[in-house]
Design a protein around this motif. Structure first.
Motif, PDB file in Angstrom:
ATOM      1  N   PRO A  75       6.150  12.661  -7.364  1.00 36.97           N
ATOM      2  CA  PRO A  75       7.550  12.358  -7.018  1.00 36.97           C
ATOM      3  C   PRO A  75       7.690  11.583  -5.700  1.00 36.97           C
ATOM      4  O   PRO A  75       8.477  10.638  -5.609  1.00 36.97           O
ATOM      5  N   GLU A  76       6.924  11.961  -4.705  1.00 37.87           N
ATOM      6  CA  GLU A  76       6.960  11.265  -3.416  1.00 37.87           C
ATOM      7  C   GLU A  76       6.378   9.857  -3.543  1.00 37.87           C
ATOM      8  O   GLU A  76       6.867   8.909  -2.917  1.00 37.87           O
ATOM      9  N   LYS A  93       0.851  -1.186   0.000  1.00 38.81           N
ATOM     10  CA  LYS A  93       0.000   0.000   0.000  1.00 38.81           C
ATOM     11  C   LYS A  93       0.884   1.232   0.000  1.00 38.81           C
ATOM     12  O   LYS A  93       1.874   1.287   0.730  1.00 38.81           O
ATOM     13  N   LEU A  94       0.513   2.200  -0.821  1.00 33.05           N
ATOM     14  CA  LEU A  94       1.237   3.466  -0.865  1.00 33.05           C
ATOM     15  C   LEU A  94       0.298   4.598  -0.484  1.00 33.05           C
ATOM     16  O   LEU A  94      -0.806   4.698  -1.029  1.00 33.05           O
ATOM     17  N   PRO A  95       0.724   5.473   0.431  1.00 36.77           N
ATOM     18  CA  PRO A  95      -0.115   6.630   0.746  1.00 36.77           C
ATOM     19  C   PRO A  95      -0.206   7.547  -0.471  1.00 36.77           C
ATOM     20  O   PRO A  95       0.761   7.683  -1.223  1.00 36.77           O
ATOM     21  N   SER A 134       8.235   6.275  -2.783  1.00 35.46           N
ATOM     22  CA  SER A 134       7.702   5.256  -1.872  1.00 35.46           C
ATOM     23  C   SER A 134       7.650   3.896  -2.561  1.00 35.46           C
ATOM     24  O   SER A 134       7.999   2.872  -1.970  1.00 35.46           O
ATOM     25  N   PHE A 135       7.202   3.887  -3.820  1.00 30.85           N
ATOM     26  CA  PHE A 135       7.141   2.626  -4.563  1.00 30.85           C
ATOM     27  C   PHE A 135       8.526   2.020  -4.734  1.00 30.85           C
ATOM     28  O   PHE A 135       8.719   0.824  -4.509  1.00 30.85           O
ATOM     29  N   GLU A 136       9.474   2.841  -5.139  1.00 26.75           N
ATOM     30  CA  GLU A 136      10.824   2.323  -5.380  1.00 26.75           C
ATOM     31  C   GLU A 136      11.433   1.742  -4.104  1.00 26.75           C
ATOM     32  O   GLU A 136      12.123   0.725  -4.162  1.00 26.75           O
ATOM     33  N   GLN A 137      11.164   2.370  -2.966  1.00 24.61           N
ATOM     34  CA  GLN A 137      11.664   1.827  -1.704  1.00 24.61           C
ATOM     35  C   GLN A 137      11.068   0.448  -1.441  1.00 24.61           C
ATOM     36  O   GLN A 137      11.770  -0.473  -1.019  1.00 24.61           O
ATOM     37  N   SER A 138       9.767   0.290  -1.690  1.00 24.57           N
ATOM     38  CA  SER A 138       9.128  -1.018  -1.529  1.00 24.57           C
ATOM     39  C   SER A 138       9.642  -2.003  -2.569  1.00 24.57           C
ATOM     40  O   SER A 138       9.960  -3.154  -2.254  1.00 24.57           O
ATOM     41  N   TRP A 139       9.710  -1.559  -3.814  1.00 31.77           N
ATOM     42  CA  TRP A 139      10.099  -2.444  -4.918  1.00 31.77           C
ATOM     43  C   TRP A 139      11.498  -3.014  -4.705  1.00 31.77           C
ATOM     44  O   TRP A 139      11.771  -4.166  -5.047  1.00 31.77           O
ATOM     45  N   SER A 178      -2.114  -1.052  -3.673  1.00 27.25           N
ATOM     46  CA  SER A 178      -3.263  -0.279  -3.183  1.00 27.25           C
ATOM     47  C   SER A 178      -2.880   1.168  -2.918  1.00 27.25           C
ATOM     48  O   SER A 178      -1.838   1.445  -2.323  1.00 27.25           O
ATOM     49  N   PHE A 179      -3.752   2.052  -3.375  1.00 30.89           N
ATOM     50  CA  PHE A 179      -3.676   3.448  -2.979  1.00 30.89           C
ATOM     51  C   PHE A 179      -4.222   3.464  -1.553  1.00 30.89           C
ATOM     52  O   PHE A 179      -5.394   3.167  -1.331  1.00 30.89           O
ATOM     53  N   TRP A 180      -3.391   3.770  -0.591  1.00 29.69           N
ATOM     54  CA  TRP A 180      -3.698   3.583   0.820  1.00 29.69           C
ATOM     55  C   TRP A 180      -4.406   4.787   1.432  1.00 29.69           C
ATOM     56  O   TRP A 180      -4.022   5.923   1.221  1.00 29.69           O
TER      57      TRP A 180
END
Length: 87
Positions: A19-20, A12-14, A24-29, A42-44
């Protein structure tokens, strides 16, 4: 032995400006990539009008367009939303 096909992986990403959101995605990926793909992105916590608007905005520079591009790349299988609002 647990196989990748034995579970569904969701992240889930807030909802944030693009850019933010991409950061966030790249950190998870970076952690998820060895698993091959995300079953559900999911859009959180889409609970306020501005979050809905940002989530569903059209155009190539929207976060939805970015999510759809990740889907096209095979990083994401499905796109969803979560909310913490009342029904």
């Amino acid at each position: 032995e647990i196989k990748r096909s034995d579970f569904i992986l969701q992240t889930k990403l807030p909802v944030r400006p693009k850019p933010e959101w991409e950061k966030s995605f790249e950190q998870s990926w970076n952690h998820i990539e060895p698993l091959g793909y995300i079953d559900l992105l999911s859009f959180w916590c889409v609970s306020k009008d501005d979050q809905v608007e940002l989530s569903l905005a059209d155009g190539k520079d929207s976060i939805m367009a970015t999510a759809l591009e990740w889907k096209k790349q095979g990083k994401v299988k499905h796109i969803g939303f979560s909310t913490h609002g009342s029904a």
